[in-house]
Design an enzyme around this catalytic site. Sequence first.
Site, PDB file in Angstrom:
ATOM      1  N   HIS A  38     -13.825 -13.046  41.470  1.00  0.00           N
ATOM      2  CA  HIS A  38     -12.772 -12.905  40.461  1.00  0.00           C
ATOM      3  C   HIS A  38     -13.095 -13.755  39.256  1.00  0.00           C
ATOM      4  O   HIS A  38     -13.946 -14.645  39.307  1.00  0.00           O
ATOM      5  CB  HIS A  38     -11.394 -13.191  41.046  1.00  0.00           C
ATOM      6  CG  HIS A  38     -11.041 -14.617  41.306  1.00  0.00           C
ATOM      7  ND1 HIS A  38     -10.379 -15.408  40.400  1.00  0.00           N
ATOM      8  CD2 HIS A  38     -11.225 -15.407  42.395  1.00  0.00           C
ATOM      9  CE1 HIS A  38     -10.160 -16.608  40.930  1.00  0.00           C
ATOM     10  NE2 HIS A  38     -10.680 -16.630  42.136  1.00  0.00           N
ATOM     11  N   GLU A  93      -6.820 -12.204  40.550  1.00  0.00           N
ATOM     12  CA  GLU A  93      -6.934 -12.596  41.957  1.00  0.00           C
ATOM     13  C   GLU A  93      -5.942 -13.692  42.274  1.00  0.00           C
ATOM     14  O   GLU A  93      -5.341 -13.746  43.339  1.00  0.00           O
ATOM     15  CB  GLU A  93      -8.359 -13.084  42.252  1.00  0.00           C
ATOM     16  CG  GLU A  93      -8.632 -13.379  43.723  1.00  0.00           C
ATOM     17  CD  GLU A  93      -8.382 -14.819  44.154  1.00  0.00           C
ATOM     18  OE1 GLU A  93      -8.597 -15.130  45.326  1.00  0.00           O
ATOM     19  OE2 GLU A  93      -7.966 -15.645  43.313  1.00  0.00           O
ATOM     20  N   GLU A  94      -5.790 -14.614  41.304  1.00  0.00           N
ATOM     21  CA  GLU A  94      -4.997 -15.808  41.567  1.00  0.00           C
ATOM     22  C   GLU A  94      -3.538 -15.498  41.871  1.00  0.00           C
ATOM     23  O   GLU A  94      -2.900 -16.202  42.639  1.00  0.00           O
ATOM     24  CB  GLU A  94      -5.105 -16.782  40.391  1.00  0.00           C
ATOM     25  CG  GLU A  94      -6.488 -17.426  40.261  1.00  0.00           C
ATOM     26  CD  GLU A  94      -6.812 -18.389  41.397  1.00  0.00           C
ATOM     27  OE1 GLU A  94      -5.964 -18.567  42.289  1.00  0.00           O
ATOM     28  OE2 GLU A  94      -7.925 -18.948  41.396  1.00  0.00           O
ATOM     29  N   ASP A 106     -16.239 -16.330  45.643  1.00  0.00           N
ATOM     30  CA  ASP A 106     -15.124 -16.791  44.816  1.00  0.00           C
ATOM     31  C   ASP A 106     -15.528 -18.164  44.280  1.00  0.00           C
ATOM     32  O   ASP A 106     -16.225 -18.253  43.264  1.00  0.00           O
ATOM     33  CB  ASP A 106     -13.871 -16.822  45.699  1.00  0.00           C
ATOM     34  CG  ASP A 106     -12.611 -17.253  44.993  1.00  0.00           C
ATOM     35  OD1 ASP A 106     -12.706 -17.969  43.995  1.00  0.00           O
ATOM     36  OD2 ASP A 106     -11.503 -16.906  45.453  1.00  0.00           O
ATOM     37  N   HIS A 144     -10.652 -30.975  42.192  1.00  0.00           N
ATOM     38  CA  HIS A 144      -9.283 -30.860  41.679  1.00  0.00           C
ATOM     39  C   HIS A 144      -8.887 -29.387  41.623  1.00  0.00           C
ATOM     40  O   HIS A 144      -8.884 -28.759  40.566  1.00  0.00           O
ATOM     41  CB  HIS A 144      -9.185 -31.495  40.287  1.00  0.00           C
ATOM     42  CG  HIS A 144      -9.455 -32.970  40.254  1.00  0.00           C
ATOM     43  ND1 HIS A 144     -10.721 -33.505  40.298  1.00  0.00           N
ATOM     44  CD2 HIS A 144      -8.604 -34.023  40.189  1.00  0.00           C
ATOM     45  CE1 HIS A 144     -10.642 -34.836  40.250  1.00  0.00           C
ATOM     46  NE2 HIS A 144      -9.367 -35.168  40.199  1.00  0.00           N
TER      47      HIS A 144
HETATM   48 ZN   LIG Z   1     -10.582 -18.237  43.367  1.00  0.00          ZN
END
Ligand SMILES: [Zn+2]
Length: 722
Positions: free
Chosen positions: A362, A410-411, A439, A524
């Site tokens: 993505h 995708e998120e 990913d 992070h």
């Molecule tokens: Zn991702």
Amino acid sequence: MKSILVLLGAIGAQACQRDLNLAHGHRHVKRQDTTAAFPPALDANEQILINSFDNTSISEWSYYYTHGNHIAGLNKTMAQWTADKWTEYGFASRLDEYYVFLNYPVSHSLSLTYANGSVHTASLTEDVLEEDDTSSYPDRIPTFHGYSFTGNASAEYVYVGRGQQVDFNRLEALGVELEGKIALAKYGGPFRGLKVKNAQEHGMIGAVLFVDPADDGNMTEAKGIEAYPNGPARNPSSVQRGSVQFLSIYPGDPTTPGYTSKHDSPRADKSGSVPHIPSIPISWVDAQPLLQALNGYGTNGTDVNRTGWVGAIPGATYSTGVGSGARLSMSNIMNDTYNPIWNAVGIINGTNEDEVLVIGNHRDAWIVGGAADPNSGSAVLIELAKAFSALSETGWKPLRTIVLASWDAEEYGLVGSTEWVEEYIPWLKTAAISYLNIDVAVSGPIPDFSATPDLHRIATSTMKKVVYPFHGATNNTLYDVWTSISGGEIGVLGSGSDYTAFLHRGIAAIDMGAGPGPNDPVYHYHSNYDSYHWMSTFGDPGFHTHKAFGQYLTLLAYHMSTDPVLPLEPEDYVPELRTYFSDLEETLASYEPPAASNSTTSSPTTLDLSALESAISTFATAAEEFSALRAQAIASNDTALLTVTNHKARDFSRGFTSQGGLPGREFFQNLLFAPGLDTGYAPVTYPAITESVTFADDFDRAQLWVGKTAQAILVAAGMLRT
Ligand SMILES: [Zn+2]
Ligand SMILES: *[C@@H]1O[C@H](CO)[C@@H](O)[C@H](O)[C@H]1NC(C)=O
Ligand SMILES: *[C@@H]1O[C@H](CO)[C@@H](O)[C@H](O)[C@H]1NC(C)=O
Ligand SMILES: *[C@@H]1O[C@H](CO)[C@@H](O)[C@H](O)[C@H]1NC(C)=O
Ligand SMILES: *[C@@H]1O[C@H](CO)[C@@H](O)[C@H](O)[C@H]1NC(C)=O
Ligand SMILES: *[C@@H]1O[C@H](CO)[C@@H](O)[C@H](O)[C@H]1NC(C)=O
Ligand SMILES: *[C@@H]1O[C@H](CO)[C@@H](O)[C@H](O)[C@H]1NC(C)=O
Ligand SMILES: *[C@@H]1O[C@H](CO)[C@@H](O)[C@H](O)[C@H]1NC(C)=O
Ligand SMILES: *[C@@H]1O[C@H](CO)[C@@H](O)[C@H](O)[C@H]1NC(C)=O
Ligand SMILES: *[C@@H]1O[C@H](CO)[C@@H](O)[C@H](O)[C@H]1NC(C)=O
Ligand SMILES: *[C@@H]1O[C@H](CO)[C@@H](O)[C@H](O)[C@H]1NC(C)=O
Ligand SMILES: *[C@@H]1O[C@H](CO)[C@@H](O)[C@H](O)[C@H]1NC(C)=O
Ligand SMILES: *[C@@H]1O[C@H](CO)[C@@H](O)[C@H](O)[C@H]1NC(C)=O
């Protein structure tokens, strides 16, 4: 020479929607292959592909992707740039547009009112760091939850641990009143949307989610490590954004379950797959006063006695907080819209048009950066296209069609890939040989793989062909490093990235990437500090891990698309099916009915698994016959027979699916593995049977699904035979 001194119990986390530093899901059959030769022996084509990889050009692609806002639906330019790059390298490329429900942050606030009436306001922002250029971009994205509910809530609040159903059960056992309260939950464990779902289902009216440094292993300020940007520990202001969709129920556009989202598509009620209470993500610094205000009230964290309940925020006892008198006021205002999203799709036609390999990553990120999630994978895919372009110059052409995909949205919930699969399912069901997902290619040095069993063999042998840098050591293959850390176990796919829609339509799939261990720089996740600066300084200085993962994916794609014998191994399902079977027996043996259970007619002792056991045996015989037939095709150079066996290998896993899906979740059709209902990321095997027991306490339903699961395995066996 190839000894690796570090042995870590930790994991790499590659999937975008998976929290870090948690226990593995299922890990199954251990492969005892001999160690890899060093340097790896490569044939001429493999050598061309490997040599084409350049860490400096990868860093250029990474730089491009990480210096502009590219949250879902807002950067068509970046989608077109990706397609143009692939076109430059010989892939016929285009954009596939969908029109989906998304929401964007407008405003939010959170304040704490102490019992004495004084008020503390949370900052809800990440610090601007001079060293990290994108942390100060004027269009940087606020901290928020994708698909979160617009609303205000003001109430007393309860600390609910990781917010899993077992945590809520514990609170209920302790007599904690939840109705009408706000949930304060720690990240980690189940997918964040399920924390909000569980809170909502217990009558709570809002949820606040925080990252806890206890999940950062040894890399903490408390243990003397400096925080980013000066050192590798977590910057205390960092916040984990992310979607709160109910991922284990339905991924994809929540308004078009089961069909593709076009401009004029009918829209369904989305309330079953997104929350109807507001939620807000915060940093540990913002969480500190909230937790501290609960100290001394209710049951303290130690006495709650739940794994992972107590974290490491200084001065907090992680008490439930009953009777503290402290209140939270939260406001979360989102702009709910229907927006276009763009998947870039690039294709090289193979000689065999009915055999198609899909490789996807993505592109959208929660932040301007996204150097690890997802654009380490995006940079690698451009370099992969470049490598195939170099190979094409020798006259190479793939036997099978190669499709590259750069997914959008995708998120928010695997939206771009799910809508695409829903559109192209007739073609994919017929022709797809596998889906390869990358990913987060790199967020640390520890390689990690999950795949359907038929891909284990090629996935493992390809690792022996790639040189992998690790903690300063250079003379190891990826295989050496991976076996020494994982013990040579490939994981079971759950969910959390774009392989999901493929897997649940019976298509072989693999997910890969490298993540941090407890002694590596803190990644992070979904924070502004997942930036190019962090990546080039701490995550992967020199981009050498990017290069190695790109080489790996490229060689895997090369063999999947080019080997005359399609490298899928149905027989490798057999030991896995048997392991899942013993796991199921164990689950039943350790089953304890809930106190409130009314189950009288059936119990674990009456559940008859013989149909399942016998179906596995039948499958084992069919798989053996298949291997013999294929060996015969190879020995006699019978290309017609080889085509037949290749197509069986492509098709048989479609048999593992059931049209109607799992109980209560139609989208999830694979009867062998699925994300757990209350985990969202981590897999459950034989999910319909297992969860009929563990979630529904319904042994009649479990018995029904023993039959259906056995039947699916028999269908797969039949496809290998006929
Ligand atoms: Zn991702
Ligand atoms: C899209 O991304 C590119 C590359 O990062 C960036 O230059 C551009 O400004 C972004 N566009 C928008 C509208 O944010
Ligand atoms: C109210 O209580 C908080 C937390 O104990 C404390 O920090 C604050 O100073 C108190 N305010 C007043 C006005 O007493
Ligand atoms: C943290 O460091 C200590 C001392 O080096 C080590 O014993 C321990 O295993 C480390 N913890 C983890 C989770 O790696
Ligand atoms: C938790 O409460 C128990 C008494 O119920 C006490 O013994 C213990 O010290 C407390 N622990 C913390 C961390 O406050
Ligand atoms: C904590 O829970 C475990 C099992 O979950 C139990 O064995 C143990 O006795 C409990 N400890 C306390 C102090 O309640
Ligand atoms: C929600 O809270 C915000 C911020 O406190 C406030 O501006 C807004 O008026 C509130 N909305 C409602 C409907 O109460
Ligand atoms: C909401 O989004 C729409 C289009 O997507 C835009 O026209 C509108 O200005 C936005 N509203 C707010 C309050 O941001
Ligand atoms: C690839 O094959 C498809 C289907 O046969 C065809 O429509 C398309 O034009 C071909 N593309 C190229 C670049 O040859
Ligand atoms: C690494 O391998 C190369 C050959 O590929 C060899 O020349 C070199 O000495 C090796 N280095 C170490 C540290 O073993
Ligand atoms: C690529 O690797 C070389 C050799 O290790 C190194 O000198 C160079 O800085 C790296 N390039 C980037 C952009 O990091
Ligand atoms: C159990 O039976 C009682 C009384 O028939 C009913 O009220 C309750 O809802 C049932 N509980 C479950 C979990 O089915
Ligand atoms: C196998 O058959 C193909 C085509 O039928 C032929 O081109 C090839 O030379 C044969 N290979 C061997 C080893 O006989």
